[in-house]
Design an enzyme around this catalytic site. Structure first.
Site, PDB file in Angstrom:
ATOM      1  N   ASP A  51       0.845  -1.189   0.000  1.00 31.56           N
ATOM      2  CA  ASP A  51       0.000   0.000   0.000  1.00 31.56           C
ATOM      3  C   ASP A  51       0.882   1.241   0.000  1.00 31.56           C
ATOM      4  O   ASP A  51       1.844   1.338   0.756  1.00 31.56           O
ATOM      5  CB  ASP A  51      -0.896   0.019   1.241  1.00 31.56           C
ATOM      6  CG  ASP A  51      -1.787   1.253   1.279  1.00 31.56           C
ATOM      7  OD1 ASP A  51      -2.826   1.244   0.601  1.00 31.56           O
ATOM      8  OD2 ASP A  51      -1.431   2.221   1.986  1.00 31.56           O
ATOM      9  N   TYR A  56       3.075  10.233  -0.418  1.00 37.66           N
ATOM     10  CA  TYR A  56       4.115   9.737   0.478  1.00 37.66           C
ATOM     11  C   TYR A  56       5.472  10.113  -0.114  1.00 37.66           C
ATOM     12  O   TYR A  56       5.980   9.462  -1.024  1.00 37.66           O
ATOM     13  CB  TYR A  56       4.028   8.221   0.636  1.00 37.66           C
ATOM     14  CG  TYR A  56       2.788   7.718   1.356  1.00 37.66           C
ATOM     15  CD1 TYR A  56       1.931   8.586   2.028  1.00 37.66           C
ATOM     16  CD2 TYR A  56       2.475   6.363   1.375  1.00 37.66           C
ATOM     17  CE1 TYR A  56       0.802   8.116   2.682  1.00 37.66           C
ATOM     18  CE2 TYR A  56       1.354   5.888   2.036  1.00 37.66           C
ATOM     19  CZ  TYR A  56       0.524   6.769   2.680  1.00 37.66           C
ATOM     20  OH  TYR A  56      -0.589   6.293   3.335  1.00 37.66           O
TER      21      TYR A  56
END
Length: 326
Positions: A51, A56
């Site tokens: 994931d 990010y």
């Protein structure tokens, strides 16, 4: 390791996956090669669910995954997320044009033609009342940009609303011994609707590993420093919304009452003891922790006495801080 069906996708994934927020950013400095080593360790341990998200590290996490997959024989199911790049982060901009732009960027970062699973990334609650957003996701499926779609939610009610849309095949939600409301209101409904459940923040930002103490100081670029009061994003993402000092007290009491030495593996096994959970995605910055997380899937299920201890500690220390909010 046990594999479970991810809702109606037709895919089976390992009960323990890998979350890659830590190797992307907001957890202090992590060298890129160390991040790749974490992904390699997960694949070598047999993990088949990764994931990530486009924010990010501004795509860093997605790119590190692509680097490793280019050199590795494994073919895991990779889920990413989109929406948090919006500035301002408003519901009306969860539209086809923006989502297509974000998806194309993730496709490039992950070096794939079609994303396995796209999740709306904790959007404003009003998004769940915009059918046009979910129509846009259907268009992206028709265009072969994504194979499946789901949502990552902050609140149980958002998850319940999301699964009213027939195309939503997965819901990612925070669930752990310090965030128990999903078991009360959501998990059974998800199972009834054949929706996959992806559990994030299983360790409550490290609290439920038993490794944190009141003397710990977190780096300036670690959300456990800069988001304790929700200054950057939903406070429920940091220590699962439990005040740090209260969480430490609760951890001590839980270990004492349940007689648990390895609290981290106990926590993962407690989560997986709920049949509606498809996969849990602990994140880490070390390959050794990846291997211990995977091993937790084979731990014996919690006893009735251990489950009672978890519930008692939740009721006495944690419930008042989180149960009414998420």
């Amino acid at each position: 390791m046990d594999e479970r069906q991810l809702g109606s996708t037709g895919e089976s994934v390992t009960a323990v996956g890998l979350g890659t927020w830590q190797i992307g950013g907001a957890w202090g400095d992590v060298p890129e090669e160390q991040g790749r080593d974490v992904v390699r360790a997960a694949l070598d341990a047999g993990v088949t669910f990764l994931d990530t998200a486009d924010v990010y590290g501004d795509g860093r996490s997605e790119s590190l995954i692509a680097d490793v997959l280019a050199e590795h024989d494994a073919d895991p199911f990779v889920a990413t997320k989109a929406g948090r790049r919006l500035d301002p982060h408003v519901a009306d901009d969860y539209d086809l044009a923006h989502l297509r732009e974000f998806v194309d960027r993730s496709r490039e970062n992950l070096a794939v033609e079609t994303l396995d699973l796209l999740q709306l990334h904790c959007p404003p609650t009003h998004v769940y009342y915009r059918p046009e957003t979910f129509d846009a996701l259907e268009t992206l499926v028709d265009e072969d940009r994504i194979a499946h779609y789901g949502v990552s939610v902050e609140r149980v009610e958002e998850g319940l609303k999301a699964i009213e849309y027939p195309g939503v095949e997965s819901v990612q939600i925070i669930f752990n011994p310090f965030r128990q409301r999903p078991a009360e209101h959501f998990l059974d409904r998800a199972a009834d609707e054949n929706v996959g459940v992806i559990v994030r923040v299983p360790y409550a930002s490290g609290l439920l590993t038993g490794a944190l103490s009141a003397d710990d100081e977190f780096p300036e670029n670690d959300h456990r420093n800069f988001n304790r009061d929700g200054e950057a994003f939903d406070v429920g993402e940091t220590f699962a919304g439990v005040p740090f000092e209260t969480g430490l007290e609760a951890v001590d009491e839980l270990q004492s009452r349940a007689g648990v030495e390895d609290l981290a593996s106990f926590t993962l096994r407690w989560i997986l003891d709920h049949d509606a959970v498809t996969t849990v995605i602990p994140g880490t910055t070390t390959p050794a922790h990846v291997r211990s997380n995977v091993a937790a899937a084979d731990r014996a299920a919690p006893t009735a006495e251990e489950r009672a201890a978890v519930d008692a500690v939740y009721d006495e220390y944690v419930r008042e801080h989180v149960h009414h909010r998420w």
